[in-house]
Design an enzyme around this catalytic site. Structure first.
Site, PDB file in Angstrom:
ATOM      1  N   TRP A   1      -0.522  -2.468   8.581  1.00  0.00           N
ATOM      2  CA  TRP A   1      -1.028  -2.251   7.225  1.00  0.00           C
ATOM      3  C   TRP A   1      -0.875  -0.777   6.929  1.00  0.00           C
ATOM      4  O   TRP A   1      -1.098   0.062   7.808  1.00  0.00           O
ATOM      5  CB  TRP A   1      -2.490  -2.686   7.141  1.00  0.00           C
ATOM      6  CG  TRP A   1      -2.657  -4.124   7.509  1.00  0.00           C
ATOM      7  CD1 TRP A   1      -3.060  -4.623   8.709  1.00  0.00           C
ATOM      8  CD2 TRP A   1      -2.374  -5.261   6.673  1.00  0.00           C
ATOM      9  NE1 TRP A   1      -3.054  -6.000   8.675  1.00  0.00           N
ATOM     10  CE2 TRP A   1      -2.648  -6.419   7.443  1.00  0.00           C
ATOM     11  CE3 TRP A   1      -1.924  -5.407   5.362  1.00  0.00           C
ATOM     12  CZ2 TRP A   1      -2.474  -7.703   6.940  1.00  0.00           C
ATOM     13  CZ3 TRP A   1      -1.769  -6.693   4.862  1.00  0.00           C
ATOM     14  CH2 TRP A   1      -2.038  -7.818   5.642  1.00  0.00           C
ATOM     15  N   THR A   2      -0.483  -0.457   5.705  1.00  0.00           N
ATOM     16  CA  THR A   2      -0.011   0.920   5.484  1.00  0.00           C
ATOM     17  C   THR A   2      -0.884   1.758   4.549  1.00  0.00           C
ATOM     18  O   THR A   2      -0.388   2.697   3.944  1.00  0.00           O
ATOM     19  CB  THR A   2       1.437   0.889   4.946  1.00  0.00           C
ATOM     20  OG1 THR A   2       1.443   0.113   3.735  1.00  0.00           O
ATOM     21  CG2 THR A   2       2.396   0.292   5.949  1.00  0.00           C
ATOM     22  N   GLU A   3      -2.164   1.397   4.443  1.00  0.00           N
ATOM     23  CA  GLU A   3      -3.034   2.244   3.618  1.00  0.00           C
ATOM     24  C   GLU A   3      -2.852   3.723   3.964  1.00  0.00           C
ATOM     25  O   GLU A   3      -2.794   4.576   3.075  1.00  0.00           O
ATOM     26  CB  GLU A   3      -4.506   1.874   3.853  1.00  0.00           C
ATOM     27  CG  GLU A   3      -4.955   0.591   3.177  1.00  0.00           C
ATOM     28  CD  GLU A   3      -4.840  -0.622   4.095  1.00  0.00           C
ATOM     29  OE1 GLU A   3      -3.999  -0.603   5.019  1.00  0.00           O
ATOM     30  OE2 GLU A   3      -5.580  -1.596   3.871  1.00  0.00           O
TER      31      GLU A   3
ATOM     32  N   TYR B   1      -3.325  -4.933  15.630  1.00  0.00           N
ATOM     33  CA  TYR B   1      -3.321  -4.133  14.410  1.00  0.00           C
ATOM     34  C   TYR B   1      -2.879  -2.706  14.685  1.00  0.00           C
ATOM     35  O   TYR B   1      -3.645  -1.862  15.131  1.00  0.00           O
ATOM     36  CB  TYR B   1      -4.697  -4.213  13.723  1.00  0.00           C
ATOM     37  CG  TYR B   1      -4.771  -5.425  12.812  1.00  0.00           C
ATOM     38  CD1 TYR B   1      -4.311  -6.663  13.268  1.00  0.00           C
ATOM     39  CD2 TYR B   1      -5.235  -5.338  11.513  1.00  0.00           C
ATOM     40  CE1 TYR B   1      -4.313  -7.777  12.445  1.00  0.00           C
ATOM     41  CE2 TYR B   1      -5.248  -6.452  10.683  1.00  0.00           C
ATOM     42  CZ  TYR B   1      -4.787  -7.663  11.157  1.00  0.00           C
ATOM     43  OH  TYR B   1      -4.788  -8.758  10.344  1.00  0.00           O
TER      44      TYR B   1
ATOM     45  N   ASP C   1       0.317  -6.946  -2.969  1.00  0.00           N
ATOM     46  CA  ASP C   1      -1.096  -6.715  -2.663  1.00  0.00           C
ATOM     47  C   ASP C   1      -1.696  -6.008  -3.869  1.00  0.00           C
ATOM     48  O   ASP C   1      -1.021  -5.857  -4.893  1.00  0.00           O
ATOM     49  CB  ASP C   1      -1.243  -5.887  -1.367  1.00  0.00           C
ATOM     50  CG  ASP C   1      -2.528  -6.252  -0.611  1.00  0.00           C
ATOM     51  OD1 ASP C   1      -3.611  -6.179  -1.217  1.00  0.00           O
ATOM     52  OD2 ASP C   1      -2.432  -6.611   0.577  1.00  0.00           O
TER      53      ASP C   1
ATOM     54  N   HIS D   1      -6.165 -10.404  -3.328  1.00  0.00           N
ATOM     55  CA  HIS D   1      -5.263  -9.251  -3.149  1.00  0.00           C
ATOM     56  C   HIS D   1      -4.172  -9.249  -4.227  1.00  0.00           C
ATOM     57  O   HIS D   1      -3.007  -8.975  -3.948  1.00  0.00           O
ATOM     58  CB  HIS D   1      -4.615  -9.281  -1.761  1.00  0.00           C
ATOM     59  CG  HIS D   1      -5.535  -8.806  -0.666  1.00  0.00           C
ATOM     60  ND1 HIS D   1      -5.934  -7.503  -0.548  1.00  0.00           N
ATOM     61  CD2 HIS D   1      -6.140  -9.477   0.352  1.00  0.00           C
ATOM     62  CE1 HIS D   1      -6.754  -7.371   0.501  1.00  0.00           C
ATOM     63  NE2 HIS D   1      -6.895  -8.555   1.062  1.00  0.00           N
TER      64      HIS D   1
ATOM     65  N   ASP E   1      -2.319  -0.444  12.706  1.00  0.00           N
ATOM     66  CA  ASP E   1      -2.864   0.602  11.828  1.00  0.00           C
ATOM     67  C   ASP E   1      -4.104   1.248  12.453  1.00  0.00           C
ATOM     68  O   ASP E   1      -4.621   2.220  11.923  1.00  0.00           O
ATOM     69  CB  ASP E   1      -3.184   0.058  10.422  1.00  0.00           C
ATOM     70  CG  ASP E   1      -4.141  -1.127  10.426  1.00  0.00           C
ATOM     71  OD1 ASP E   1      -4.198  -1.855  11.444  1.00  0.00           O
ATOM     72  OD2 ASP E   1      -4.851  -1.327   9.421  1.00  0.00           O
TER      73      ASP E   1
ATOM     74  N   TRP F   1      -5.809 -14.025  12.280  1.00  0.00           N
ATOM     75  CA  TRP F   1      -6.174 -12.602  12.436  1.00  0.00           C
ATOM     76  C   TRP F   1      -7.661 -12.435  12.687  1.00  0.00           C
ATOM     77  O   TRP F   1      -8.075 -11.486  13.320  1.00  0.00           O
ATOM     78  CB  TRP F   1      -5.708 -11.768  11.249  1.00  0.00           C
ATOM     79  CG  TRP F   1      -6.480 -11.937   9.960  1.00  0.00           C
ATOM     80  CD1 TRP F   1      -6.434 -13.001   9.117  1.00  0.00           C
ATOM     81  CD2 TRP F   1      -7.389 -10.988   9.373  1.00  0.00           C
ATOM     82  NE1 TRP F   1      -7.255 -12.784   8.035  1.00  0.00           N
ATOM     83  CE2 TRP F   1      -7.860 -11.555   8.164  1.00  0.00           C
ATOM     84  CE3 TRP F   1      -7.842  -9.723   9.750  1.00  0.00           C
ATOM     85  CZ2 TRP F   1      -8.764 -10.905   7.327  1.00  0.00           C
ATOM     86  CZ3 TRP F   1      -8.739  -9.071   8.914  1.00  0.00           C
ATOM     87  CH2 TRP F   1      -9.203  -9.660   7.716  1.00  0.00           C
TER      88      TRP F   1
ATOM     89  N   GLU G   1      -9.193 -12.685   2.583  1.00  0.00           N
ATOM     90  CA  GLU G   1     -10.185 -11.841   1.907  1.00  0.00           C
ATOM     91  C   GLU G   1     -10.283 -12.090   0.397  1.00  0.00           C
ATOM     92  O   GLU G   1     -10.187 -11.154  -0.393  1.00  0.00           O
ATOM     93  CB  GLU G   1      -9.855 -10.362   2.144  1.00  0.00           C
ATOM     94  CG  GLU G   1      -9.826  -9.976   3.609  1.00  0.00           C
ATOM     95  CD  GLU G   1      -9.470  -8.519   3.845  1.00  0.00           C
ATOM     96  OE1 GLU G   1     -10.147  -7.883   4.662  1.00  0.00           O
ATOM     97  OE2 GLU G   1      -8.507  -8.011   3.222  1.00  0.00           O
TER      98      GLU G   1
ATOM     99  N   ARG H   1       0.855  -1.199   0.000  1.00  0.00           N
ATOM    100  CA  ARG H   1       0.000   0.000   0.000  1.00  0.00           C
ATOM    101  C   ARG H   1       0.883   1.240   0.000  1.00  0.00           C
ATOM    102  O   ARG H   1       0.577   2.230  -0.645  1.00  0.00           O
ATOM    103  CB  ARG H   1      -0.929  -0.013   1.208  1.00  0.00           C
ATOM    104  CG  ARG H   1      -2.225  -0.769   0.989  1.00  0.00           C
ATOM    105  CD  ARG H   1      -1.999  -2.233   0.597  1.00  0.00           C
ATOM    106  NE  ARG H   1      -3.230  -2.981   0.488  1.00  0.00           N
ATOM    107  CZ  ARG H   1      -3.805  -3.646   1.511  1.00  0.00           C
ATOM    108  NH1 ARG H   1      -3.227  -3.670   2.695  1.00  0.00           N
ATOM    109  NH2 ARG H   1      -4.915  -4.306   1.318  1.00  0.00           N
TER     110      ARG H   1
HETATM  111  C1  TNX Z   1      -7.392  -6.701   6.427  1.00  0.00           C
HETATM  112  S1  TNX Z   1      -5.527  -8.538   7.909  1.00  0.00           S
HETATM  113  C2  TNX Z   1      -6.386  -7.119   5.590  1.00  0.00           C
HETATM  114  C3  TNX Z   1      -5.529  -6.107   4.939  1.00  0.00           C
HETATM  115  C4  TNX Z   1      -5.960  -4.705   5.273  1.00  0.00           C
HETATM  116  C5  TNX Z   1      -6.325  -4.613   6.742  1.00  0.00           C
HETATM  117  C6  TNX Z   1      -6.685  -3.243   7.209  1.00  0.00           C
HETATM  118  C7  TNX Z   1      -5.523  -9.145   6.501  1.00  0.00           C
HETATM  119  C8  TNX Z   1      -5.001 -10.481   6.410  1.00  0.00           C
HETATM  120  N1  TNX Z   1      -6.017  -8.439   5.450  1.00  0.00           N
HETATM  121  O1  TNX Z   1      -5.539  -6.319   3.548  1.00  0.00           O
HETATM  122  O2  TNX Z   1      -4.901  -3.853   4.997  1.00  0.00           O
HETATM  123  O3  TNX Z   1      -7.428  -5.460   6.965  1.00  0.00           O
HETATM  124  O4  TNX Z   1      -6.765  -3.185   8.625  1.00  0.00           O
END
Ligand code: TNX
Length: 543
Positions: free
Chosen positions: A487-489, A436, A209, A283, A438, A413, A347, A180
């Site tokens: 996570w670096t959004e 987390y 990603d 992703h 972030d 997670w 995801e 990100r």
């Molecule tokens: C979920 S945690 C994600 C990341 C996102 C994050 C934002 C995980 C395995 N996947 O792709 O950056 O939430 O908090």
């Protein structure tokens, strides 16, 4: 008679006072030892070892590299050139790194430090243990020992003491998302330095990603030529907050294989294993922007979309997809000497698979019921390939299917860690609500730079218990440890990364290293005040 009683009472009172003063002095000396994470056992004594010109390091052959790192750090801030000898007659002002008489029951990473007025001895059976001993030693010196410039006006005193220490968990992890937002090799090395200071030993490098592919793959140059860049910084952030722009004004970057090798070696010297992550099958928009032929629809895909779950998913119905991924993973496995390869698995948007004739044909052929089974099929195929190369798969919660290979590990997670451990898999615990980084650090969001939705204060990180409730004792060994994820959004710069990481990552390091019974939030805060001075000396930002 009255006089006698009076004299006795006076003597008792004086004794109590002397004892109380002495106790207080030792207590104050103990408080001056602000080591993070807190050692398992620490016993402070009277007097100091004073580091002065003329000191010498004696280090056995197996820990010459640790001795060099120590001497370098001491020279940078004290100005003393401290010679290192493998064999030297015992003398005063000596720092000795040795395995002689090391206690075996301190495990693969444990160590002892013994400080007397004339000598510092760091004793361990492994070079990792010696390294951690040197980290603790540095934290016994004034914070200015971490300075980048020679400081005068300091007394470089180390309190006489004994430390016996070993970690509670073998996996003490930190994950950084470089997709990100991109961080340069020098910035990654600064992150590794901060990890080493905290005795964290596993750097999970989230290299791919939807918004960027960051590792050079020789066989597929477009992955980085196309997938490594996007039009803008994205995520509604100010472009001025980042220096990661190419000459053509696009945002991004990537690590060449030779840079990766250097970073791996840099980490190794600090006893950090790097676990690379190639996220699949979801992703994957950045890879598919470069090679749309490995998707169901044929594309086009772009790195310029910023949502949590995107349709960038590899096609499970094409053999070519697996050929491609195996070739990519083969190059990745050659670069990283560690056992684990992270294959993501989180995801996955399965809509494309529903509409894809090839995926549907595969479903029918394999007698599978739904696209959910396709995720399992995907994971199994990749797992087989990784296993065949002598490496182990680790993946996010979602890779858990009924018939994973016993060697495959789960990174929990959003659940599944308990069940995976009960089924005999190794597990790394990284539950969102505690891990987390972030997430916001304050309830008052207007006072904070933009961050991900939830609220994660320092105290909550410190309350994290990696062993899931309800896990039978016989399965505890399957909990390898835990990990904080960044996570670096919303994190476009190293400065912002460090602001989010510290002090919360310091608290996480203590959760993963120190005995559960020694946790004391007030004491942590006292030590963190000193830890923050060390970070400042190192040029590492913190909240
Ligand atoms: C979920 S945690 C994600 C990341 C996102 C994050 C934002 C995980 C395995 N996947 O792709 O950056 O939430 O908090």
């Amino acid at each position: 008679m009255v006089r006698v009683i009076g004299a006795v009472l006076l003597a008792v009172a004086a004794g109590v006072l002397v004892f109380w003063l002495a106790f207080n002095r030792i207590e104050r000396r103990r408080e001056a030892c602000a080591i993070v994470p807190q050692p398992e056992h620490l016993e402070v004594r009277r007097r100091n070892f004073n580091l002065a010109p003329g000191a010498q390091i004696r280090a056995e052959a197996f820990c010459q590299s640790e001795a060099k790192l120590l001497a370098q750090r001491l020279r940078t801030s004290t100005g003393y050139g401290i010679p290192i000898a493998e064999k030297a007659p015992p003398r005063d002002a000596m720092i000795e790194l040795t395995s002689q008489g090391a206690k075996k029951d301190l495990g693969a990473e444990g160590y002892e430090v013994e400080v007397t007025t004339g000598r510092i001895t760091i004793r361990a059976s492994s070079s990792a243990g010696i390294f951690y001993g040197t980290q603790s030693l540095l934290e016994l010196l004034p914070p200015a020992i971490f300075s980048q410039r020679v400081g005068t006006n300091h007394t470089w005193a180390v309190p006489c003491l004994r430390i016996e220490d070993q970690p509670r968990f073998a996996w003490r992890g930190f994950m950084l998302d470089v997709s990100r937002h991109f961080f340069s090799p020098a910035e990654i090395e600064q992150v590794l330095d901060a990890m080493a200071l905290h005795k964290l030993n596993t750097f999970h490098w989230h290299l791919t990603d939807d918004q960027g592919w960051r590792i050079e793959i020789k066989k597929y140059p477009r992955l980085t030529q196309v997938g490594g860049w996007r039009k803008r910084i994205g995520f509604n952030l100010d472009p001025k907050t980042s220096t990661a722009y190419g000459p053509d004004g696009r945002y991004g970057g990537y690590y060449t294989q030779s840079e990766v090798r250097e970073i791996v070696a840099y980490a190794q010297r600090r006893h950090i294993t790097i676990v690379p992550e190639i996220d699949l099958p979801g992703h994957s928009s950045a890879a598919l922007a470069a090679y749309p032929e490995f998707s169901c629809s044929g594309g086009p895909y772009t790195t310029d979309m910023a949502q949590a779950v995107l349709p960038g998913v590899y096609c499970a119905g094409k053999e070519e997809t697996f050929q491609f991924l195996e070739n990519v993973l083969a190059e990745v496995m050659d670069l990283f000497p560690g056992k684990f390869i992270h294959i993501g698995g989180d995801e996955v948007c399965k809509q494309n698979w529903k509409n894809c004739p090839l995926c549907q044909a595969l479903l029918a052929r394999e007698g599978m019921k739904s696209v959910n089974d396709l995720q399992g099929y995907f994971v199994k195929r990749i797992e087989k390939f990784v296993d065949s190369r002598g490496k182990r798969v680790i993946g996010w919660s979602e890779i858990r299917t009924a018939d994973l290979a016993p060697s495959t590990a789960i990174m929990d997670w959003i659940g599944g860690g308990l069940e995976a451990a009960q089924a005999g898999h190794d597990v790394v615990m990284s539950p969102e609500p505690y891990c987390y980084l972030d997430f916001y650090q304050s309830k008052d969001r207007s006072a904070e730079p933009p961050a991900a939705g939830a609220f994660l204060p320092l105290e909550k990180v410190y309350s994290f218990e990696p062993v899931p409730t309800g896990l039978e004792f016989s399965h505890h060994a399957h909990i390898l440890g835990g990990q904080a994820n960044l996570w670096t959004e919303y994190i476009p710069s190293l400065r912002q990364l460090e602001y989010m990481a510290f002090p919360r990552l310091s608290a996480m390091a203590e959760v993963l290293w120190s005995p559960k019974t020694s946790r004391d939030f007030r004491d942590l805060k006292r030590r963190l005040a000193i830890q923050e001075q060390r970070l400042e000396q190192l040029g590492i930002h913190h909240r």
